[in-house]
Design a protein around this motif. Structure first.
Motif, PDB file in Angstrom:
ATOM      1  N   SER A  69      92.682  93.699  77.930  1.00  0.00           N
ATOM      2  CA  SER A  69      92.953  92.524  77.327  1.00  0.00           C
ATOM      3  C   SER A  69      91.956  92.051  76.452  1.00  0.00           C
ATOM      4  N   LEU A  70      90.592  92.306  76.488  1.00  0.00           N
ATOM      5  CA  LEU A  70      89.758  91.659  75.539  1.00  0.00           C
ATOM      6  C   LEU A  70      89.829  92.614  74.394  1.00  0.00           C
ATOM      7  N   LEU A  71      89.970  93.903  74.517  1.00  0.00           N
ATOM      8  CA  LEU A  71      89.946  94.757  73.341  1.00  0.00           C
ATOM      9  C   LEU A  71      91.283  94.615  72.395  1.00  0.00           C
ATOM     10  N   PHE A  72      92.442  94.096  73.178  1.00  0.00           N
ATOM     11  CA  PHE A  72      93.749  93.846  72.508  1.00  0.00           C
ATOM     12  C   PHE A  72      93.637  92.506  71.625  1.00  0.00           C
ATOM     13  N   VAL A  73      92.770  91.497  72.430  1.00  0.00           N
ATOM     14  CA  VAL A  73      92.576  90.219  71.365  1.00  0.00           C
ATOM     15  C   VAL A  73      91.850  90.408  70.338  1.00  0.00           C
ATOM     16  N   ILE A  74      90.589  91.426  70.511  1.00  0.00           N
ATOM     17  CA  ILE A  74      89.788  91.614  69.540  1.00  0.00           C
ATOM     18  C   ILE A  74      90.411  92.293  68.336  1.00  0.00           C
ATOM     19  N   LEU A  75      91.493  93.331  68.633  1.00  0.00           N
ATOM     20  CA  LEU A  75      92.084  94.120  67.606  1.00  0.00           C
ATOM     21  C   LEU A  75      93.060  93.243  67.022  1.00  0.00           C
ATOM     22  N   ILE A  76      93.654  92.051  67.576  1.00  0.00           N
ATOM     23  CA  ILE A  76      94.750  91.249  66.836  1.00  0.00           C
ATOM     24  C   ILE A  76      93.823  90.358  65.867  1.00  0.00           C
ATOM     25  N   ILE A  77      92.609  89.918  66.365  1.00  0.00           N
ATOM     26  CA  ILE A  77      92.093  89.081  65.335  1.00  0.00           C
ATOM     27  C   ILE A  77      91.551  89.907  64.192  1.00  0.00           C
ATOM     28  N   VAL A  78      90.948  91.408  64.310  1.00  0.00           N
ATOM     29  CA  VAL A  78      90.647  92.183  63.373  1.00  0.00           C
ATOM     30  C   VAL A  78      91.668  92.227  62.229  1.00  0.00           C
TER      31      VAL A  78
END
Length: 334
Positions: free
Chosen positions: A261-270
């Motif tokens: 979930s954290l990686l997914f959020v980071i990917l969306i932000i990037v």
């Protein structure tokens, strides 16, 4: 002589009342409930008697004898039955259905064995909510299957501890695992089907409970209760978690799920930042391109016949002037 007889009678009643108040297991009253009674030794079983304790009397409920049919008292024939599904372990648990408030009280499960003789377990049925609600955990202890688990309880130094009790707390029942009277140096022999060991020393300021070769079934809440003769008491609850292969997934999955979930959020932000920067660059480039196009168009359409570059070159060229040519004749001589 009469006084001595009276004194012995009082002591007998007092002893009976004390025995009645002491129990090995407390069970929550429900319509369908099971009173566990398992004799874990390998002695030969001769007979088992279930009875309900009313004051100083015992009312027989059921009798099990390997050589005779099961005998159940008339008032309980349609209410109880034995759960001797594991006769090798001498499981003489008694199951109730359609139980009511009148079934609260203390019950006795008495084994007659050879060669060790009698063995008794007392179970108290009470009206209560979940026992775990009244026992919030003070901390967790993790262990692997097969390990010898040691639960420790730090005793109070402010007041002299007289007795220490270890219990296993489940939602529907509480089992006494160890009881130690430090002042009298007496120890209670647990009737719990799982063998445990605890220390009983007044000099030690720490009480421990050892569970040998821990299994998944040993997971749960363990309560340590210490009490002084003056009435002060303290309770510590430890949650034991046996992390076998199946249970490890329960701990790994939440962590893995949180990481994904954290990686997914980071990917969306990037991706959002990249899209924003790209759009901003387009907005910056567009105004700069339009003036250049306009300038080129103006330069093409409004160009003067004589460019400045040519005028500069003309200034550098030589200038020729046409003068009239006069013939030079010799002057006449006089």
């Amino acid at each position: 002589m009469a006084y001595l007889t009276l004194l012995l009678a009082i002591l007998h009643v007092h002893k009976a009342l004390c025995e009645e108040t002491f129990w090995d297991t407390a069970v929550q009253l429900s319509e369908t409930m099971t009173l566990e009674c398992v004799y874990s030794f390998t002695d030969n079983l001769t007979q088992v008697e279930w009875s309900k304790i009313n004051g100083t009397e015992k009312v027989t409920i059921a009798i099990y004898n390997p050589s005779h049919p099961v005998l159940i008292q008339r008032n309980y024939r349609h209410k109880v039955h034995f759960l001797n599904s594991t006769e090798g372990l001498h499981n003489m648990s008694l199951s109730f259905h359609n139980a009511s408030e009148e079934d609260t009280g203390t019950y006795s499960c008495l084994f007659h064995t050879f060669p060790h003789g009698s063995w008794e377990k007392k179970i108290k049925v009470v009206q209560s909510d979940s026992f775990e609600i009244a026992a919030p955990s003070n901390g967790n202890l993790y262990a692997e299957p097969g390990q010898n688990v040691t639960l420790s309880c730090q005793l109070q130094r402010k007041w002299p501890v007289q007795q220490v009790m270890w219990e296993k707390v489940q939602p529907h029942q509480v089992d006494i695992l160890a009881y130690c009277n430090l002042s009298q140096k007496t120890r209670y022999t647990s009737r719990y089907q799982r063998k445990t060991w605890s220390n009983c020393s007044k000099e030690s300021m720490q009480s421990v409970l050892i569970i040998p070769s821990a299994m998944a079934a040993d997971s749960g809440l363990y309560r340590c209760r210490s009490e002084a003769s003056s009435g002060e008491n303290e309770t510590i609850v430890i949650r034991l978690i046996i992390t076998d292969g199946a249970s490890n997934n329960h701990f790994i999955l939440p962590v893995a799920g949180g990481s994904v979930s954290l990686l997914f959020v980071i990917l969306i932000i990037v991706i959002t930042i990249m899209f924003y920067n790209r759009r901003r660059r387009r907005q910056v480039r567009t105004p700069l391109k339009e003036p250049r196009d306009k300038q080129s168009k103006v330069a093409t359409n409004c160009r003067s016949p004589t460019s400045p570059i040519q005028s500069i070159d003309d200034e550098k060229e030589d200038i020729y002037v046409n003068y009239p040519t006069f013939s030079q004749r010799p002057k006449p001589r006089v």
